[in-house]
Scaffold this motif. Structure first.
Motif, PDB file in Angstrom:
ATOM      1  N   ILE A  72     -18.873  -2.449  84.706  1.00  0.00           N
ATOM      2  CA  ILE A  72     -19.702  -2.830  85.816  1.00  0.00           C
ATOM      3  C   ILE A  72     -21.565  -2.273  85.070  1.00  0.00           C
ATOM      4  O   ILE A  72     -22.091  -3.309  85.352  1.00  0.00           O
ATOM      5  CB  ILE A  72     -19.734  -2.046  87.125  1.00  0.00           C
ATOM      6  CG1 ILE A  72     -18.056  -2.300  87.540  1.00  0.00           C
ATOM      7  CG2 ILE A  72     -20.820  -2.265  88.006  1.00  0.00           C
ATOM      8  CD1 ILE A  72     -18.274  -1.778  88.507  1.00  0.00           C
ATOM      9  N   ALA A  73     -21.406  -1.558  84.792  1.00  0.00           N
ATOM     10  CA  ALA A  73     -22.427  -0.432  83.672  1.00  0.00           C
ATOM     11  C   ALA A  73     -22.840  -1.276  82.783  1.00  0.00           C
ATOM     12  O   ALA A  73     -24.017  -1.448  82.779  1.00  0.00           O
ATOM     13  CB  ALA A  73     -22.513   0.976  83.609  1.00  0.00           C
ATOM     14  N   ALA A  74     -21.936  -1.615  82.141  1.00  0.00           N
ATOM     15  CA  ALA A  74     -22.298  -2.370  80.946  1.00  0.00           C
ATOM     16  C   ALA A  74     -23.241  -3.727  81.241  1.00  0.00           C
ATOM     17  O   ALA A  74     -24.182  -3.749  80.414  1.00  0.00           O
ATOM     18  CB  ALA A  74     -21.528  -2.985  79.452  1.00  0.00           C
ATOM     19  N   GLY A  75     -22.731  -4.109  82.503  1.00  0.00           N
ATOM     20  CA  GLY A  75     -23.058  -6.092  82.579  1.00  0.00           C
ATOM     21  C   GLY A  75     -23.953  -4.708  83.642  1.00  0.00           C
ATOM     22  O   GLY A  75     -25.646  -6.031  83.500  1.00  0.00           O
ATOM     23  N   ALA A  76     -24.339  -4.244  84.107  1.00  0.00           N
ATOM     24  CA  ALA A  76     -25.895  -4.188  84.905  1.00  0.00           C
ATOM     25  C   ALA A  76     -26.897  -3.773  83.793  1.00  0.00           C
ATOM     26  O   ALA A  76     -28.087  -4.129  84.263  1.00  0.00           O
ATOM     27  CB  ALA A  76     -25.789  -2.445  85.863  1.00  0.00           C
ATOM     28  N   LEU A  77     -26.780  -2.949  82.624  1.00  0.00           N
ATOM     29  CA  LEU A  77     -27.676  -3.351  81.445  1.00  0.00           C
ATOM     30  C   LEU A  77     -28.068  -4.463  81.782  1.00  0.00           C
ATOM     31  O   LEU A  77     -29.338  -4.289  80.854  1.00  0.00           O
ATOM     32  CB  LEU A  77     -27.189  -2.416  80.266  1.00  0.00           C
ATOM     33  CG  LEU A  77     -28.309  -2.055  79.639  1.00  0.00           C
ATOM     34  CD1 LEU A  77     -28.784  -1.131  79.713  1.00  0.00           C
ATOM     35  CD2 LEU A  77     -26.984  -1.500  77.501  1.00  0.00           C
ATOM     36  N   LEU A  78     -27.690  -5.519  80.726  1.00  0.00           N
ATOM     37  CA  LEU A  78     -27.875  -6.401  80.596  1.00  0.00           C
ATOM     38  C   LEU A  78     -28.386  -7.223  81.591  1.00  0.00           C
ATOM     39  O   LEU A  78     -29.593  -7.907  80.948  1.00  0.00           O
ATOM     40  CB  LEU A  78     -26.733  -7.266  80.326  1.00  0.00           C
ATOM     41  CG  LEU A  78     -25.621  -7.211  78.895  1.00  0.00           C
ATOM     42  CD1 LEU A  78     -24.425  -8.179  78.768  1.00  0.00           C
ATOM     43  CD2 LEU A  78     -26.548  -7.005  78.178  1.00  0.00           C
ATOM     44  N   VAL A  79     -28.163  -7.619  82.829  1.00  0.00           N
ATOM     45  CA  VAL A  79     -28.925  -7.826  84.118  1.00  0.00           C
ATOM     46  C   VAL A  79     -30.191  -7.025  84.428  1.00  0.00           C
ATOM     47  O   VAL A  79     -31.529  -7.632  83.705  1.00  0.00           O
ATOM     48  CB  VAL A  79     -28.519  -7.246  85.278  1.00  0.00           C
ATOM     49  CG1 VAL A  79     -29.597  -7.992  86.235  1.00  0.00           C
ATOM     50  CG2 VAL A  79     -27.058  -7.852  85.320  1.00  0.00           C
ATOM     51  N   ALA A  80     -30.656  -5.580  83.771  1.00  0.00           N
ATOM     52  CA  ALA A  80     -31.665  -5.247  84.195  1.00  0.00           C
ATOM     53  C   ALA A  80     -32.454  -5.240  83.013  1.00  0.00           C
ATOM     54  O   ALA A  80     -34.233  -5.622  82.884  1.00  0.00           O
ATOM     55  CB  ALA A  80     -31.916  -3.462  83.885  1.00  0.00           C
ATOM     56  N   LEU A  81     -31.946  -5.274  81.564  1.00  0.00           N
ATOM     57  CA  LEU A  81     -32.950  -5.878  80.378  1.00  0.00           C
ATOM     58  C   LEU A  81     -33.715  -7.380  80.432  1.00  0.00           C
ATOM     59  O   LEU A  81     -34.401  -7.171  80.273  1.00  0.00           O
ATOM     60  CB  LEU A  81     -31.861  -5.720  78.908  1.00  0.00           C
ATOM     61  CG  LEU A  81     -31.699  -4.379  78.681  1.00  0.00           C
ATOM     62  CD1 LEU A  81     -30.863  -3.999  77.132  1.00  0.00           C
ATOM     63  CD2 LEU A  81     -33.590  -3.506  78.610  1.00  0.00           C
ATOM     64  N   TYR A  82     -32.643  -8.101  81.113  1.00  0.00           N
ATOM     65  CA  TYR A  82     -33.259  -9.464  81.225  1.00  0.00           C
ATOM     66  C   TYR A  82     -33.930  -9.338  82.107  1.00  0.00           C
ATOM     67  O   TYR A  82     -34.953  -9.871  82.090  1.00  0.00           O
ATOM     68  CB  TYR A  82     -31.734 -10.533  81.507  1.00  0.00           C
ATOM     69  CG  TYR A  82     -31.628 -12.071  81.447  1.00  0.00           C
ATOM     70  CD1 TYR A  82     -31.738 -12.877  80.433  1.00  0.00           C
ATOM     71  CD2 TYR A  82     -32.355 -12.636  82.722  1.00  0.00           C
ATOM     72  CE1 TYR A  82     -32.302 -13.588  80.036  1.00  0.00           C
ATOM     73  CE2 TYR A  82     -32.839 -14.052  82.682  1.00  0.00           C
ATOM     74  CZ  TYR A  82     -33.689 -14.052  81.528  1.00  0.00           C
ATOM     75  OH  TYR A  82     -33.261 -15.852  81.643  1.00  0.00           O
ATOM     76  N   THR A  83     -33.568  -9.125  83.494  1.00  0.00           N
ATOM     77  CA  THR A  83     -34.788  -9.017  84.214  1.00  0.00           C
ATOM     78  C   THR A  83     -35.791  -7.895  84.673  1.00  0.00           C
ATOM     79  O   THR A  83     -37.282  -9.326  83.894  1.00  0.00           O
ATOM     80  CB  THR A  83     -34.644  -8.190  85.564  1.00  0.00           C
ATOM     81  OG1 THR A  83     -32.785  -8.341  85.740  1.00  0.00           O
ATOM     82  CG2 THR A  83     -35.231  -8.022  87.219  1.00  0.00           C
ATOM     83  N   LEU A  84     -35.841  -7.318  83.434  1.00  0.00           N
ATOM     84  CA  LEU A  84     -37.475  -6.944  82.760  1.00  0.00           C
ATOM     85  C   LEU A  84     -38.049  -7.439  81.853  1.00  0.00           C
ATOM     86  O   LEU A  84     -39.571  -7.593  81.939  1.00  0.00           O
ATOM     87  CB  LEU A  84     -37.108  -5.464  82.920  1.00  0.00           C
ATOM     88  CG  LEU A  84     -37.676  -4.102  81.853  1.00  0.00           C
ATOM     89  CD1 LEU A  84     -38.763  -4.322  83.072  1.00  0.00           C
ATOM     90  CD2 LEU A  84     -37.794  -3.226  81.430  1.00  0.00           C
ATOM     91  N   SER A  85     -37.429  -8.354  80.590  1.00  0.00           N
ATOM     92  CA  SER A  85     -37.442  -9.329  79.874  1.00  0.00           C
ATOM     93  C   SER A  85     -38.835 -10.492  80.703  1.00  0.00           C
ATOM     94  O   SER A  85     -38.866 -11.875  80.133  1.00  0.00           O
ATOM     95  CB  SER A  85     -36.828  -9.323  78.690  1.00  0.00           C
ATOM     96  OG  SER A  85     -35.868 -10.105  79.040  1.00  0.00           O
ATOM     97  N   ASP A  86     -37.673 -11.277  81.549  1.00  0.00           N
ATOM     98  CA  ASP A  86     -38.242 -12.721  81.709  1.00  0.00           C
ATOM     99  C   ASP A  86     -39.171 -12.486  82.493  1.00  0.00           C
ATOM    100  O   ASP A  86     -40.020 -11.966  82.334  1.00  0.00           O
ATOM    101  CB  ASP A  86     -37.098 -13.076  82.971  1.00  0.00           C
ATOM    102  CG  ASP A  86     -36.687 -14.317  83.945  1.00  0.00           C
ATOM    103  OD1 ASP A  86     -36.939 -14.967  81.828  1.00  0.00           O
ATOM    104  OD2 ASP A  86     -37.445 -14.786  84.432  1.00  0.00           O
ATOM    105  N   PHE A  87     -39.352 -13.703  81.511  1.00  0.00           N
ATOM    106  CA  PHE A  87     -41.296 -14.385  81.660  1.00  0.00           C
ATOM    107  C   PHE A  87     -41.551 -15.585  81.943  1.00  0.00           C
ATOM    108  O   PHE A  87     -41.618 -15.427  83.297  1.00  0.00           O
ATOM    109  CB  PHE A  87     -41.587 -14.997  80.247  1.00  0.00           C
ATOM    110  CG  PHE A  87     -42.721 -15.677  80.653  1.00  0.00           C
ATOM    111  CD1 PHE A  87     -44.489 -14.832  81.390  1.00  0.00           C
ATOM    112  CD2 PHE A  87     -43.323 -16.878  79.711  1.00  0.00           C
ATOM    113  CE1 PHE A  87     -45.780 -15.948  81.206  1.00  0.00           C
ATOM    114  CE2 PHE A  87     -44.023 -18.121  79.772  1.00  0.00           C
ATOM    115  CZ  PHE A  87     -45.343 -17.335  80.587  1.00  0.00           C
TER     116      PHE A  87
END
Lengths: 372, 538
Positions: free
Chosen positions: B207-222
């Motif tokens: 779950i944490a691995a998926g959450a990390l991907l979401v967090a990184l994506y959210t931070l980088s999405d323009f």
């Protein structure tokens, strides 16, 4: 399957086990479990007495693990009842879930909780009890892991993992402890060592236990009683030595020991075989009804001895040998192309193809079955 | 024997290590340095800002607001993704949900919709004069609230990123040994208790691995915050850059990189503390839990997510196709076939370059035997974690200040794509190199082949599928890349993405329908490549 009616051994079930109180804890009555058209367990009845260790022994696919799961409540019988301490747990329209059954189960792969340490694993089933901590200490001592209480399962050896699994299931003091192929995940040397140790722990805990295995040596060495299973049914139930000496069916006979069968014909008070005549006194039970008929006599390697001889007097030839350190098992092909095995001390060496006479050296009556 | 990163190699007794030519290491390290260089340009540019001014900019309440907004968005989207993704994974793996196979696929599908396309579909669907209002008008609905700001951004990003959590949680559940649940049940725990005390602790890393991907994506999405007009780092970096506040844009970029690094470090610490979890066991899968009276609510939940994440965006796009809109009448935004060709051309060039760069790095990492040999491979992930806006900006700085000859050239654009997406190629290539039995190379060597020759004759033929898969992935992800493309494309160079962006900005949504649907199709293809690749591995 041909049952051998006449040679009924002494009533096995009455011959006492270690604890002869005889009070039955677990009862299976007419239990059947079908998977679609397949029947894994068929009309199985079994009674397990307080404090005994009973083993279900059989080849893979014989329904022994299914039986265990039915007792644990991890599976539901299609028909029949499972009763523990007089309470019906399954059947008659009732099904008690595993967590309300008072049954412990030691899994084949131990199924330790990888996220909990040794003490955490053992304490898992002790929620809400006042003496949890003391009980964990007690069990750690029982299984000899006191100094490993803080380790994670991945840091333990196979034997240690098994002891944790055992302690974990014993902690809530189950009425019945089930063991599913408890030694199959251990390497061979450890297996033998752990057998004695596990039996010791079970006896010290005084728990009623049912174990399941396909390893006959294991079953015979640790059990108070064994039940030989085949094709979803119990073929024979009794003390290990009694079952081994007096297999009631050809299946049990061929499953236990490295059995060979010697065909013969009954002629009055002898049986004529490839290895000469055998007095009917030397075979198990009355054979009169089969006078003139063909029978198969069960001969295990230790019942026979090969003697080197000239070609003209030989019963057959050595075709194969297995060396296991202390002993040889020779396979001898007889003149009628039947094959038998002979057990010999490691110093008695025969050559491949050597002509030998085979003597029956058994000092006990041999079991037999009508030829199919 | 095990390498420092825990990979074990087959082969038992005293296997002779295949000696790698040192040129391989040199080439890999040089490539890694070049791939890492964009970080330097941002730092250099940020360093040019006079320190007093930098301090006042960074301490400005507006800056603080950006930080708060970004963290808030990351928190809400990550939380939302967990609330959607974890239950979906559990429903499709561990219960008797009707049409389980169907939902298993459908639940992962929103991932194929690039979030900016989803965002623009939602913006055009909702709102007072949106598509939905048009449909519902006969029913007397006159107003539908618009989706903007935090709520709009969070809803859209959650809908299109929860599949990361869903997929990783699902994988954890599938590899999870079901006998431990049975063990818990024989130890007097009912299903619910067993879930909380046994299942959840063990699937946490997944779950944490998926959450990390979401967090990184959210931070980088323009694209999403830009369309939804929510002031987070990526949007503000772009705005400040467009307003020629380049120093401030660089400062914000550095801050964003620090934040990204923070999330990565935090994740690394979480995963380090999960020692003991994930002991591989040979158990069987847990039995399916009957849903009983929860069947209908569960189905409604799955259907609701699928409706919002798939039916709405695709439906809106399809509707634009058939709906006469002012957009079609508007001149000057005619789609030209050349845009499609441009997209394919740069994506193809990026894929080729990425594979060439990835090959030595992946080979060294898969076959090397020291901590050093996986270093270039690790380094490539820095570019991956770098938000596209920041990368674009850094290369703009490079072009403006140090290498004006390459500024706004296709070469620089392709370089940006390679920096961003080369880890995808490295990953696929590395796993296919690992599948080549090193003994094959040893056999070739023992028959007289020199190292390079044995590589060409033994390894290369076996990793060809990996080369193509890696190249295809880079190709497909490049096709839909937005921020770096916007910042770095040569003047007048239009692609699918820039075209969609322009018509979207002008409000001519209808024009974007065809290219947007094409991009959704492209994303779906890349997902197929990933799925095929992973099924090859198992």
């Amino acid at each position: 399957m041909s049952r051998n009616e006449p040679p009924e051994p002494e009533p096995v079930s009455e011959r006492a086990t270690t604890d002869a109180t005889g009070a039955s804890v677990l009862e299976l009555d007419g239990v059947t479990r079908e998977f679609g058209a397949e029947s894994a367990v068929t009309d199985l009845s079994l009674s397990v007495r307080r404090g005994e260790l009973l083993t279900l022994l059989g080849p893979s696919g014989c329904g022994k693990t299914t039986t265990l799961r039915l007792v644990a409540g991890l599976d539901e019988p299609t028909a029949g009842t499972v009763t523990i301490g007089g309470d019906v747990l399954a059947g008659n329209g009732r099904f008690v879930p595993p967590e309300k059954r008072d049954v412990g189960l030691v899994f084949q792969n131990f199924a330790l909780f990888p996220h909990l340490d040794v003490a955490g694993n053992i304490a898992f089933g002790l929620r809400g009890t006042d003496h949890g901590e003391e009980r964990v200490d007690e069990l750690l001592e029982l299984v000899g892991l006191t100094e490993h209480r803080g380790k994670m399962p991945s840091q333990l050896s196979g034997g240690q993992q098994q002891r944790v699994a055992l302690a974990r299931s014993l902690a809530p003091e189950p009425a019945v402890l089930l063991l599913d192929e408890p030694f199959s995940n251990l390497d061979v040397r450890l297996r033998v060592e752990m057998r004695e140790e596990v039996r010791g722990i079970l006896k010290a805990a005084g728990v009623t236990a049912v174990s399941v295995t396909h390893d006959q040596e294991e079953a015979l060495s640790i059990s108070d009683r064994v039940a030989i299973m085949n094709d979803g049914r119990i073929e024979q139930l009794g003390q290990p030595e009694v079952v081994f000496e007096n297999p009631e069916s050809r299946f049990v006979a061929s499953f236990l020991g490295r059995a060979s069968f010697l065909t013969g014909r009954v002629r009055g008070d002898v049986v004529e075989t490839q290895l000469g005549t055998l007095p009917t006194d030397n075979i198990n039970g009355p054979v009169e009804a089969y006078d003139g008929a063909r029978i198969d006599v069960l001969v295990r390697p230790d019942d026979l001895a090969a003697v080197p001889t000239a070609e003209s007097t030989a019963d057959g030839h050595v075709v194969n040998r297995q060396y296991n350190g202390p002993a040889f098992i020779y396979r001898v092909e007889l003149r009628n192309s039947e094959a038998v095995r002979c057990h010999h001390n490691h110093v008695e060496t025969f050559e491949h193809g050597q002509p030998v006479a085979v003597d029956i050296v058994a000092d006990h009556p041999l079991a037999w079955y009508p030829t199919e | 024997m095990a390498t420092p990163d825990g990979r074990t190699y087959g082969g038992g007794f005293g296997r002779i290590r295949e000696s790698l030519p040192s040129t391989l290491s040199v080439v890999s390290v040089l490539l890694a340095v070049v791939l890492l260089s964009p970080v330097a340009w941002v730092l250099l540019r940020a360093g040019e800002v006079e320190s007093g001014r930098a301090a006042s900019l960074l301490l400005d309440p507006d800056t603080l607001q950006i930080v708060v907004n970004s963290l808030l968005l990351v928190g809400v989207v990550t939380g939302g993704s967990l609330l959607v993704g974890v239950p979906l994974a559990i429903l499709t793996v561990q219960t008797d949900l009707p049409f389980r196979r169907f939902w298993t696929v459908v639940a992962a599908l929103p991932l194929v919709i690039p979030s900016y396309i989803g965002a623009f579909a939602f913006v055009s669907a909702f709102g007072p004069r949106g598509v939905l209002q048009g449909i519902l008008a006969p029913l007397g609905v006159e107003r539908i609230p618009a989706m903007f700001g935090l709520s709009g951004t969070a809803v859209v990003l959650t809908l299109f990123t929860y599949p990361y959590v869903y997929i990783t949680t699902r994988a954890a559940l599938l590899s999870f040994d079901g006998t431990v649940i049975e063990a818990a049940r024989t130890l007097n725990h009912n299903r619910r208790e067993a879930f909380w005390r046994v299942t959840l602790p063990q699937i946490k890393p997944g779950i944490a691995a998926g959450a990390l991907l979401v967090a990184l994506y959210t931070l980088s999405d323009f694209g999403t915050p830009q369309i939804m007009r929510y002031d987070v780092f990526t949007r503000m970096i772009f705005v400040e850059y467009s307003n020629f506040n380049r120093g401030f844009a660089a400062l914000l970029s550095v801050l964003l990189l620090v934040l990204t690094l923070g999330i990565l470090v935090w994740e690394a610490r979480v995963s380090a503390s999960r020692e003991g979890a994930h002991v591989s066991t040979t158990g069987h899968r847990a039995g399916r839990v009957p849903l009983g009276k929860w069947t209908v609510p569960a189905l409604l939940f799955c259907a609701g997510v699928a409706f919002l994440g798939l039916v709405v965006p695709v439906g809106v796009l399809v509707m634009w196709l058939f709906r006469p809109s002012p957009g079609y009448a508007a001149g000057g935004f005619e789609f030209q076939f050349a845009y499609a060709w441009n997209s394919v051309f740069v994506a193809g060039a990026a894929a080729l370059a990425a594979v060439l760069v990835a090959l030595p790095i992946a080979y060294l990492s898969a076959r090397g035997d020291s901590w050093f040999s996986s270093l270039p491979e690790r380094a490539t992930y820095v570019g991956y974690a770098m938000p596209g806006v920041v990368l674009g900006l850094s290369l703009v700085f490079l072009g403006l200040k140090y290498a004006s000859g390459i500024y706004r050239t296709l070469g620089l654009l392709v370089f940006a794509y390679v920096v961003r997406f080369v880890p995808q190629a490295v990953g696929t290539l590395e796993s296919s190199v690992l599948q080549v039995d090193p003994k094959h190379v040893e056999a070739a060597r023992s028959m007289g082949d020199a190292p390079v020759r044995s590589f060409r004759r033994v390894v290369l033929p076996q990793v060809t599928p990996g080369v193509f898969a890696g190249g295809a992935l880079v190709f497909l992800t490049t096709m839909k890349e937005l921020p770096a493309t916007l910042l770095l494309r040569p003047a007048g160079f239009e692609t699918f993405v820039t075209y969609i962006w322009q018509v979207q900005e002008q409000g001519y949504y209808g024009q974007a329908a065809v290219p947007a649907l094409v991009l959704v199709g492209v994303s779906a293809l890349s997902m197929l490549v990933i799925l095929r690749g992973s099924s090859d591995v198992t």
